[in-house]
Design an enzyme around this catalytic site. Sequence first.
Site, PDB file in Angstrom:
ATOM      1  N   SER B  21       0.822  -1.271  -0.129  1.00 56.27           N
ATOM      2  CA  SER B  21      -0.323  -0.149  -0.120  1.00 56.27           C
ATOM      3  C   SER B  21       0.856   0.936   0.212  1.00 56.27           C
ATOM      4  O   SER B  21       1.977   1.419   0.771  1.00 56.27           O
ATOM      5  CB  SER B  21      -0.939   0.015   0.952  1.00 56.27           C
ATOM      6  OG  SER B  21      -1.873   1.000   0.804  1.00 56.27           O
ATOM      7  N   SER B  70       7.308  10.504   5.116  1.00 52.55           N
ATOM      8  CA  SER B  70       6.204  11.466   6.247  1.00 52.55           C
ATOM      9  C   SER B  70       4.709  11.744   4.870  1.00 52.55           C
ATOM     10  O   SER B  70       4.493  13.467   5.046  1.00 52.55           O
ATOM     11  CB  SER B  70       6.422  12.269   7.119  1.00 52.55           C
ATOM     12  OG  SER B  70       5.531  13.048   7.887  1.00 52.55           O
ATOM     13  N   ASN B  99      -6.808  -0.777   1.163  1.00 49.87           N
ATOM     14  CA  ASN B  99      -6.106  -0.417   2.532  1.00 49.87           C
ATOM     15  C   ASN B  99      -6.925   0.565   3.301  1.00 49.87           C
ATOM     16  O   ASN B  99      -7.383   1.778   2.668  1.00 49.87           O
ATOM     17  CB  ASN B  99      -4.231   0.279   2.692  1.00 49.87           C
ATOM     18  CG  ASN B  99      -3.784   0.529   3.640  1.00 49.87           C
ATOM     19  OD1 ASN B  99      -3.745   1.527   4.734  1.00 49.87           O
ATOM     20  ND2 ASN B  99      -2.617  -0.892   4.462  1.00 49.87           N
ATOM     21  N   CYS B 130      -0.068   3.948  10.778  1.00 55.48           N
ATOM     22  CA  CYS B 130       0.854   4.393  10.074  1.00 55.48           C
ATOM     23  C   CYS B 130       1.059   5.826  10.841  1.00 55.48           C
ATOM     24  O   CYS B 130       0.168   6.200  11.973  1.00 55.48           O
ATOM     25  CB  CYS B 130      -0.804   5.651   9.133  1.00 55.48           C
ATOM     26  SG  CYS B 130       0.434   7.539   8.193  1.00 55.48           S
ATOM     27  N   THR B 193       6.505   0.365   8.199  1.00 53.52           N
ATOM     28  CA  THR B 193       7.324   1.363   8.013  1.00 53.52           C
ATOM     29  C   THR B 193       7.858   1.474   9.654  1.00 53.52           C
ATOM     30  O   THR B 193       7.005   1.726  10.385  1.00 53.52           O
ATOM     31  CB  THR B 193       6.958   2.867   7.658  1.00 53.52           C
ATOM     32  OG1 THR B 193       6.222   3.060   8.272  1.00 53.52           O
ATOM     33  CG2 THR B 193       8.039   2.604   5.651  1.00 53.52           C
ATOM     34  N   GLY B 265       7.526  -3.263  -2.180  1.00 51.52           N
ATOM     35  CA  GLY B 265       6.516  -1.515  -1.503  1.00 51.52           C
ATOM     36  C   GLY B 265       7.574  -0.288  -2.486  1.00 51.52           C
ATOM     37  O   GLY B 265       7.969  -0.282  -4.012  1.00 51.52           O
TER      38      GLY B 265
END
Lengths: 267, 304
Positions: B21, B70, B99, B130, B193, B265
């Site tokens: 995603s 970010s 997602n 996230c 992440t 990714g």
Amino acid sequence: MPTGRDTEARIVAKREVAPNHFEMRLACDAPATEVEPGQFLHLWLPERVDPLLRRPYTVYRTHDDGFDILFQVVGRGSGLLAQCDVGATVRVAWPLGGGFALPPDGSTAIVVGGGVGMASLYLLIERLARAHVPTQVLLGARSRDYVLCRSEIEALGVPLHIATDDGSEGHHGFVTELAATVLDETETNTPHVYACGPTPMMQALTKVATERDAPTQVALENRMGCGLGVCLGCVVPIRADEDVSYKRVCVEGPVFDARVVIWEYRV
Amino acid sequence: MTDLSVNIGGMSLKNPVMTASGTFGYGSEYAEFVDLNRLGAVGLKSITVEPREGNAPPRIAETEAGMLNSIGLQNVGIDAFISDKLPYLKQFDTRTLVNLSGRTVADYVELCGRLDGTEGVHGLELNVSCPNVDSGGMEFGVDASMLGALVEACRGATTLPLIVKLSPNVTSVVDMARVCESAGADGISLINTLLGMAINVETRRAELSRGMGGLSGPALKPVAVRMVWQVYNAVSLPIIGMGGISTTEDALEFIIAGASAIAVGTANFVNPRTTMEVVDGLESYFRRHEIPNLAALRGTCIVG
């Protein structure tokens, strides 16, 4: 095998044209047939994971078998590229983004470049000359040793005015001061202004040009992740009516109408 | 004959290769580089109830063999996703994993409900990891009781395969996976992440506008492989492994650690053909080693 616009390219010539500034010629099997001035390519030194990301370079000039890039060594990516030998192979996705739009018939043009920003403007100057648009080029550099594309622009027969920070050639001061003078001296219709250079220069130029109602297009640069509009990493704030929205430099740019760029937000 | 097909909690994939995603847009952006028909599934960019503008730039920074991001969940919102983005993908013979992100349990439940029964949606992936938003996001993924309540509520709102994408920013990822299993999830995505930061020493300014961001890319891979291996040995849910996969060997490492499928990714940004190269590479590896199917390789890591 690479497909689509991602292709292998071989370095066929390399030259240091100014201190720490390199011109590189690359050849590829299936070169792009149509490139707009201001479009860029995304270059990968294959199989490397460090530095990880590709680097965007503007298409400086095109050839039947490929293209040239003109770049300044500013970090690890450009440093490694500058160290590549003639014969080395890289991968390039190109042409990417949207380029400069030529002005309507009957217009004149002023092209304003700062430093290595000239790399984004040479192809435009060539197209303007070919379209017989009366054009003047204003070029800012830190000193005469850093004046890029001089002979190429002179070969096109386009007038070139130089400004240097140290006064070693031409106007001693900012290229934006030259731009104000040239715009004020223009008596006919308002010229179209095109610019690429350091952000403070483009911001100052935008003020000079919009105060004089000159339509202005600027080519921005930014850190990029994918170059394809996916990662949303390269956005800049752009004015849309009363709102501000984030636009991707890689697909909605790199060329923007200067009046909608919100310079104050730039870091 | 090599059989690379796999079932992830009710979602049947022709091969285990997916996209992660946020690294593949809504599919169309990569169509000139990738034959979407050859992907096991397409993992789509996170969707929220309302459109989001995302965070101020700078949003990305390169680090050693990795990158920080970010982005802040910039997306078009659920309505535009269904009307403008989803139709494109229906033409391909692949699966879509959508997602979902929210600020509240109600947000996630609304999204699950809206997509339940929507043609072209084959699975849902809850983004509870996230690191780049003020509320919601990672909060759910780092608190076991909040996570359990969220997964249970979503389970009640959809019959679609429900995958939970876990955060690596926890003390025990195994505990979080167990919570998902008992709350009714169909699978686990590992990992999102890793929270990170980079600073420009000349200006002393953080490289990202919000200071911290999420680390992805090859630098992340050993952490991700470890978490897949730990979770595989603790829960029975299928795992979608991800985190720094750039090559066939990387993908194999995740499968041997216990992943049922893998997602590419950040490598999509660098080499848009990565997924196709991994599909080819896996086929060739399974032939070369005469391994009949994925199950015969999955979780076969020898330790000691």
